[in-house]
Scaffold this motif. Sequence first.
Motif, PDB file in Angstrom:
ATOM      1  N   SER A 101      34.122  36.023  40.561  1.00 56.32           N
ATOM      2  CA  SER A 101      34.791  37.113  39.870  1.00 56.32           C
ATOM      3  C   SER A 101      34.055  37.386  38.567  1.00 56.32           C
ATOM      4  CB  SER A 101      36.256  36.772  39.592  1.00 56.32           C
ATOM      5  OG  SER A 101      36.342  35.707  38.649  1.00 56.32           O
TER       6      SER A 101
ATOM      7  N   ALA B 109      41.362  38.436  37.908  1.00 59.04           N
ATOM      8  CA  ALA B 109      40.230  38.678  38.793  1.00 59.04           C
ATOM      9  C   ALA B 109      39.864  37.414  39.568  1.00 59.04           C
ATOM     10  CB  ALA B 109      39.033  39.174  37.988  1.00 59.04           C
TER      11      ALA B 109
ATOM     12  N   PRO C 240      41.552  44.629  40.778  1.00 58.68           N
ATOM     13  CA  PRO C 240      42.319  43.819  41.737  1.00 58.68           C
ATOM     14  C   PRO C 240      43.816  44.140  41.748  1.00 58.68           C
ATOM     15  CG  PRO C 240      41.938  42.539  39.760  1.00 58.68           C
ATOM     16  CD  PRO C 240      41.266  43.869  39.532  1.00 58.68           C
TER      17      PRO C 240
ATOM     18  N   ARG D 109      44.211  44.810  46.883  1.00 57.54           N
ATOM     19  CA  ARG D 109      44.526  43.569  47.591  1.00 57.54           C
ATOM     20  C   ARG D 109      44.766  43.845  49.075  1.00 57.54           C
ATOM     21  NH1 ARG D 109      45.502  39.827  43.496  1.00 57.54           N
ATOM     22  NH2 ARG D 109      46.551  38.324  44.813  1.00 57.54           N
TER      23      ARG D 109
ATOM     24  N   CYS E 258      42.394  36.713  42.329  1.00 53.70           N
ATOM     25  CA  CYS E 258      42.161  37.593  43.478  1.00 53.70           C
ATOM     26  C   CYS E 258      40.950  37.112  44.267  1.00 53.70           C
ATOM     27  CB  CYS E 258      41.962  39.022  42.994  1.00 53.70           C
ATOM     28  SG  CYS E 258      41.769  40.241  44.317  1.00 53.70           S
TER      29      CYS E 258
ATOM     30  N   VAL F 258      34.730  40.202  42.744  1.00 56.33           N
ATOM     31  CA  VAL F 258      35.909  40.935  42.280  1.00 56.33           C
ATOM     32  C   VAL F 258      35.778  41.145  40.785  1.00 56.33           C
ATOM     33  CG1 VAL F 258      38.409  40.904  41.979  1.00 56.33           C
ATOM     34  CG2 VAL F 258      37.395  39.976  44.072  1.00 56.33           C
TER      35      VAL F 258
END
Length: 328
Positions: free
Chosen positions: A46, A34, A4, A9, A37, A26
């Motif tokens: 994640s 993570a 990430p 991004r 994100c 992610v």
Amino acid sequence: MVGPGKMARRFASAVPQLGGTRLHRVLGRDAARAQACADEFSAARSTTDLAALLADPAVDGVYVATPHSEHGDIVRACLEAGKPVLCEKPLVPGLAQAEPLVALARERGLFLMEAVWTRFLPVYTEVLQGWLRDQQAIGELRGIQSSFCFPAPYQSSSRLFDPALAGGALLDIGIYNLTVTRWVLQQALGACPEPLALRAEGVLAPTGVDQRVNATLSFPGGLVSQFICGIDGSSDNALHILGARGSITLPHNFWQATEARLQLHGEAPQTVAAPFRINGFEGEIEEAMRCIRAGLIESPRMSHAESLATLAWMDEIRRQLGVRYPFE
């Protein structure tokens, strides 16, 4: 999405705007990062576990955006798990690592593409392609010049300077100079010829990676491509395509350009704007989606052979500079 970071991004922000696709998982080494994100881009979950991501039947493909040194192991794991892969450039640091991955993708019948987003930008596909291939506006190609430089503070442990992470200017940014050189030659000549000579010199950082590279590639007919890339200074970061009747220039940040200028001898320049539809990453994502849905194992616009050829050039440049990574 594996890794990430900054490029990832940007990728993630384009995905939900395309329709027919979404970011599902992610993966990052840092669980909190993570998760942040995943939350930002509305991913379902994640993880820090690659095996868990690859075991998820809802994952139709994997985008890899880790440091260069990790690309090979992650791409292999994805292919062995039956997942198509879109991997950030460079696909891997060297040709010897890339060839087995391409062979594996072909053996498994799985899509694999190096994510060179520049090749899918409107300024290339809608403007330069027309001027170079269709109209042959500048006449016979004479030369290509490009630069990509920025000043980065020296930190031995950063991804730019750490040889264990496959650092250096060439792999991080010089690949854009090379892939665009190949693209221009393909449009103007129909195919990219092998160079008659490739000469490189540069400056190495204290860690042994290249912090600046100057290279000249000589092709049949006196055609020459010259470029400089560096993480220790600045440049105009432009692309100049020189022809018998005129020139084409991408004057600002050629790898993410949104305008091009055509200057024919004795005439006023023509400038054409070609903005992104989203943020520039949409082209490569849509190409990956199209190819995967069609059951293709490679993109005709960014083929396996193209990735391998660019890596062969980078291998030779690193050989001349004396840059070798500890894992090679």
